[in-house]
Write an enzyme that holds these catalytic residues in place. Structure first.
Site, short mmCIF file in Angstrom:
data_model
loop_
_atom_site.label_atom_id
_atom_site.label_comp_id
_atom_site.label_asym_id
_atom_site.label_seq_id
_atom_site.Cartn_x
_atom_site.Cartn_y
_atom_site.Cartn_z
N CYS A 77 -27.45 -10.90 4.09
CA CYS A 77 -28.70 -11.38 3.48
C CYS A 77 -29.41 -12.41 4.38
CB CYS A 77 -28.42 -11.87 2.07
SG CYS A 77 -29.88 -11.85 1.04
N HIS A 170 -24.95 -8.40 -0.80
CA HIS A 170 -23.84 -9.37 -0.82
C HIS A 170 -22.52 -8.72 -1.20
CE1 HIS A 170 -26.16 -13.17 -0.50
NE2 HIS A 170 -27.12 -12.47 -1.09
N GLU A 172 -19.68 -9.84 -0.75
CA GLU A 172 -18.75 -10.89 -1.19
C GLU A 172 -18.89 -11.21 -2.68
OE1 GLU A 172 -21.48 -11.30 0.41
OE2 GLU A 172 -22.50 -13.13 -0.24
N1 GLN Z 1 -34.38 -15.10 0.34
C1 GLN Z 1 -33.44 -15.69 1.26
C2 GLN Z 1 -34.08 -15.94 2.59
O1 GLN Z 1 -35.12 -15.50 2.85
C3 GLN Z 1 -32.22 -14.81 1.43
C4 GLN Z 1 -31.50 -14.69 0.11
C5 GLN Z 1 -30.03 -14.54 0.19
O2 GLN Z 1 -29.38 -14.83 1.20
N2 GLN Z 1 -29.45 -14.15 -0.91
O3 GLN Z 1 -33.55 -16.62 3.41
#
Ligand code: GLN
Length: 191
Positions: A77, A170, A172
């Protein structure tokens, strides 16, 4: 084998839980010299802008760039955003360690967060995995050095290059260790 987990911000402890399930040693990385004893690194989800600011402050931006020259790195992410070469909708200096373009917060407000089945193709097998997406980024383009290992509809959600592995979701946050197992195997192969 020891895997470092960047522990400046975000859900780093959940990655630690995955590694402990796999009986792999982990170290929560807050200083560059801790990387010396690690064979791979995980950059967790969180907030990419904050993550990069904290990495710079801790001297970890440069340290991770050189670490990744010969050791595998896995980003989930926000970690994916930090590793990408090109962030299309935000002005942020990323590490640029995997040749892909990414759009931050790409799923819009209503769909900020959702769980859906994704298709993964690892080790020649196609399978399903529970994809937990939290204000997730979208991979919008990939370079020739990048292979797609997972999709959600038409979207690429799991990809890798020789040294770098990224997920826009994610793993995890599930009890399914297959994605982390794949990263552990990637480190083994690279050694
Ligand atoms: N929206 C976050 C970002 O732009 C990422 C979200 C996440 O890691 N769950 O950094």
């Amino acid at each position: 084998m020891k895997i470092g987990i960047l522990a400046l911000q975000g859900d780093f402890e959940l990655h630690g839980r995955m590694l402990s399930t796999l009986s792999v040693d982990a170290d929560y990385i807050r200083k560059p010299d801790q990387l010396n004893s690690c064979h791979g690194l995980i950059i967790p989800g969180g907030e990419s802008t904050t993550l990069i600011k904290l990495m710079r402050g801790a001297g970890l931006f440069e340290a991770i760039s050189s670490f990744a020259k010969d050791k595998p790195v896995f980003g989930t992410c926000a970690g994916l955003i930090v590793l990408a070469t090109d962030l299309i909708n935000y002005n942020l200096d990323t590490l640029g360690l995997i040749d892909l373009s990414v759009e931050r917060n790409a799923y819009g407000r209503q769909l900020d967060s959702f769980i859906d089945s994704i298709e993964i193709r690892i080790d020649g097998k196609t399978d399903f995995f529970e994809g937990v997406f939290i204000r997730a980024p979208k991979i919008v383009a990939i370079g020739e050095s990048v292979k797609v290992l997972g999709t959600h509809g038409d979207d690429m959600v799991l990809a890798e290059s020789e040294q770098v592995f990224v997920a826009s979701f994610h793993p995890e946050l599930t009890d399914d260790v297959r994605i982390h197992q794949y990263f552990v195997d990637k480190i083994r192969k690279s050694r």
